[in-house]
Design a protein around this motif. Structure first.
Motif, mmCIF file in Angstrom:
data_model
loop_
_atom_site.group_PDB
_atom_site.id
_atom_site.type_symbol
_atom_site.label_atom_id
_atom_site.label_comp_id
_atom_site.label_asym_id
_atom_site.label_seq_id
_atom_site.Cartn_x
_atom_site.Cartn_y
_atom_site.Cartn_z
ATOM 1 N N TYR A 1 0.824 -1.208 0.000
ATOM 2 C CA TYR A 1 0.000 0.000 0.000
ATOM 3 C C TYR A 1 0.860 1.261 0.000
ATOM 4 C CZ TYR A 1 -4.148 -2.812 1.014
ATOM 5 O OH TYR A 1 -5.179 -3.720 0.939
ATOM 6 N N ASN B 1 -9.124 -3.380 -4.568
ATOM 7 C CA ASN B 1 -8.451 -4.490 -3.876
ATOM 8 C C ASN B 1 -8.456 -5.791 -4.671
ATOM 9 O OD1 ASN B 1 -6.906 -4.627 -1.534
ATOM 10 N ND2 ASN B 1 -8.423 -5.865 -0.473
ATOM 11 N N LYS C 1 -12.035 -9.365 7.188
ATOM 12 C CA LYS C 1 -10.951 -8.407 7.004
ATOM 13 C C LYS C 1 -10.763 -7.529 8.237
ATOM 14 C CE LYS C 1 -9.406 -9.133 2.792
ATOM 15 N NZ LYS C 1 -7.986 -9.434 2.502
ATOM 16 N N GLN D 1 -4.465 2.123 2.829
ATOM 17 C CA GLN D 1 -5.221 0.866 2.868
ATOM 18 C C GLN D 1 -6.725 1.118 2.934
ATOM 19 O OE1 GLN D 1 -3.924 -1.742 5.994
ATOM 20 N NE2 GLN D 1 -4.848 -3.554 5.080
ATOM 21 N N SER E 1 -8.874 -0.338 -0.282
ATOM 22 C CA SER E 1 -9.638 -1.559 -0.016
ATOM 23 C C SER E 1 -11.115 -1.289 0.242
ATOM 24 C CB SER E 1 -9.046 -2.308 1.176
ATOM 25 O OG SER E 1 -9.221 -1.563 2.376
#
Length: 645
Positions: free
Chosen positions: A395, A437, A495, A538, A542
């Protein structure tokens, strides 16, 4: 036959004394005296007066075809395997010839046609002097054939065998082996057919006969490809009636021959536009049927990171023109989205089509395909793969630079190759757009693997395979969404759970009302709740809160951080994705034909398939004499008629 059942009873009950009684009714002859063209002989078993209503258990265990439980009678059938008799009716002459061919293969003999026309068919045994013969005539003003005379008795030598039977054509063999292809996952090759026919029927057939029989058997089960192309407009018309919003396009040439086809079910279009990430993964796969072509596929990813096909199509070849036509029809369905991302392999035709049709979309490359194309001389392949994926998925730019330094040490030419391709095409840290992602095109590859057997079928069967798959997926996933009461899907929960465990000991310090600095023990992260960003990238890339955001939520005494995730990962959106159903089509006999219907001709395969042609070269064995090529045009050796000048 009676003795056979009596013997079974004796063997099953060795401790009991049993007797067999067989009486012949008046007017009924013995089985040996019954001519072949008469009805089976009926025998009755006498019972004592005290047990007149009791039937022995042995007869209750008989098949229905041998024992009539209403009259307590056993039927002894004639030993002839033929189902043809005088007066037998066939739909047409082809059906008659097919049934005769089956009898020839089963009983191992051949017949010769004496007279054959539109109204009559006469045949006899191939051996001269044999009394076996059949005569059938067409009923007036119909296609029906009726057997007028059938002598089902051979007077020729039955010890003579015929390893090559002329009646073993593709139609007869195809009808005998068609049940073997009902299991679509089985690989049944022509060599297997040759072996099975020899073992079962004691006749020899060639490889080409086995191949033709296989093709005809598949045609019996799935229909011919020509008929499938002709009925494609009728299928699309009825599909649109049962599934509103479905979009289909068919491209033909000036002669009405098939060129391209596109289809997107209405429920899939509405699911993508309303509830899915603006992400499309595209790929092509070769068709394996009679008319070789390419299947085009576009899939999306739902909130649970599951695959959902959006559109698919069929074309003659995978070219830039074909991809442009397919993507143009897709654009008409999903519209223009400035945040759209398209993931594919490095095919030049796909890249050109995306630039022409979706000029503002982000085009990302599949990192898996790119890794396989790199010419690396690393000592350990596993080590290189670990470095590659760590670099691709980084990232932060600093993490990417560190990984690139280690990768380039494995091969000095790799760096120049990756620079020419462009870091923004494959590296997450340098991504010029949002790829949500998704780093590979494995989702489309998975659908290609799922449809490997369906790609052998005619075009309507291929389309119906995808419709049936979507129908099942929508139903099953709707049940999963109804049972999930968490605000996030399972994918989002998983996640976030991993990121919570990593951020347990991190420290947070406030900068202002919306900005916070998180010390993660190494590289710090600055979280901006107002703009929903984090310096680790991130969160933005994502769509799910990173560990720094989770620490800030804990610092603010928030018990749940799921509200920081994008709506695409919520259970509400997941339920909305599969709230509709995919409806099946009625039976083909009930299909409605539109007024503007016109049959489509099969394609003219005048374009070579994409990719390197398969080479049939083989290294000769030791002592093998290679047969030289021979030209049937100039009658010289050294080449074939294809390369003859």
């Amino acid at each position: 036959m009676m003795f056979y059942f009596f013997l079974n009873v004796v063997l099953n009950q060795p401790n009991e004394l049993l007797s067999l009684y067989v009486t012949e009714e008046s007017g009924v002859g013995s089985s040996s005296a019954v001519p072949s063209n008469e009805t089976p002989v009926d025998f009755k078993v006498p019972v004592s007066s005290s047990e007149s209503n009791v039937v022995p258990n042995v007869f209750w265990s008989m098949p229905e075809s041998l024992f009539d439980r209403t009259t307590n009678e056993v039927k002894v059938l004639n030993s002839h395997s033929s189902h043809i008799s005088d007066g037998h009716i066939f739909k047409n002459k082809e059906e008659l010839k097919l049934e005769l061919g089956k009898i020839c293969i089963t009983e191992c003999f051949e017949y010769k046609v004496e007279r054959s026309s539109k109204t009559r068919f006469e045949a006899s045994c191939l051996n001269d002097g044999c009394e076996w013969r059949i005569r059938a005539y067409m009923i007036e003003n119909t296609d029906v054939f009726q057997v007028r005379y059938f002598k089902d008795q051979h007077t020729c030598s039955r010890t003579q065998t015929y390893p090559h039977i002329r009646q073993a054509n593709k139609k007869v063999l195809g009808n005998l082996i068609k049940d073997q292809f009902k299991d679509s996952g089985r690989i049944y090759r022509p060599n297997d057919i040759v072996t099975d026919i020899k073992e079962k029927y004691k006749i020899d057939i060639s490889y080409s006969q086995g191949w033709r029989a296989k093709s005809f058997a598949l045609e019996l089960l799935t229909g011919s490809p020509e008929d499938s192309f002709a009925r494609l407009p009728v299928y699309c018309h009825n599909l649109k009636k049962t599934n509103p919003g479905t979009v289909t396009h068919t491209l033909t040439d000036a002669a009405g021959r098939f060129e391209m086809f596109f289809i997107a079910l209405g429920v899939a279009i509405r699911s993508f536009v309303g509830y899915l990430r603006p992400l499309v993964i595209i790929d092509g796969a070769h068709l394996k049927g009679k008319f070789l072509g390419t299947m085009f596929l576009a899939v999306g990813m739902d909130g649970n990171n599951q695959i959902l096909p959006i559109a698919y199509g069929v074309g003659k070849t995978e070219s830039g023109e074909s991809w442009s036509w397919f993507l143009s029809r897709l654009k008409d369905c999903i519209g223009e989205n400035p945040n759209l991302a398209i993931i594919s392999d490095r095919a030049a035709s796909i890249a050109q089509a995306i630039r022409d049709v979706f000029p503002h979309a982000y085009h990302g490359l599949c990192c898996r395909h790119l890794m396989m194309n790199l010419n690396t001389k690393a000592r350990s392949k596993k080590t290189f793969e670990c470095l590659w994926w760590k670099t691709c998925k980084a990232y932060r730019v600093s993490e990417f630079n560190e990984g690139m330094r280690l990768i380039c040490a494995a091969g000095p030419t790799i760096y120049n190759t990756l620079v020419n391709i462009g870091f923004e095409k494959w590296a997450r840290a340098h991504s010029s757009g949002q790829r949500y992602n998704v780093m590979t095109s494995n989702s489309a590859e998975s659908i290609n693997a799922l449809s490997v057997n369906a790609r052998k079928l005619p075009i309507i069967k291929l389309i119906e395979f995808f419709r049936e798959s979507l129908q099942k997926w929508y139903y099953n996933r709707r049940q999963v969404g109804a049972n999930n009461q968490h605000p996030l899907t399972r994918y989002g929960q998983g996640k976030i759970s991993k990121r919570i465990s990593k951020s347990g000991s991190w420290r947070v310090s406030g900068i202002d009302q919306n900005k916070f600095e998180v010390d993660d023990g190494g590289k710090k992260g600055v979280v901006d709740l107002g703009n929903r960003t984090c310096t680790c990238n991130q969160w933005q890339l994502s769509g799910l809160p990173c560990g720094h955001v989770i620490c800030v939520s804990r610092y603010l005494n928030q018990t749940d951080c799921s509200h920081w995730a994008l709506n695409w990962f919520s259970t509400e959106f997941y339920r909305g994705t599969y709230q509709e159903i995919v409806n099946p089509l009625p039976d083909q006999t009930e299909w409605e034909i539109s007024q503007d219907y016109f049959p489509i001709q099969p394609p003219l395969m005048n374009k070579r398939q994409a990719g390197r042609p398969r080479e049939n070269r083989r290294i000769p064995s030791v002592g093998e004499v290679v047969t030289p090529s021979f030209c049937t045009r100039c009658r010289n050796e050294g080449h074939t008629r294809v390369s003859c000048n």
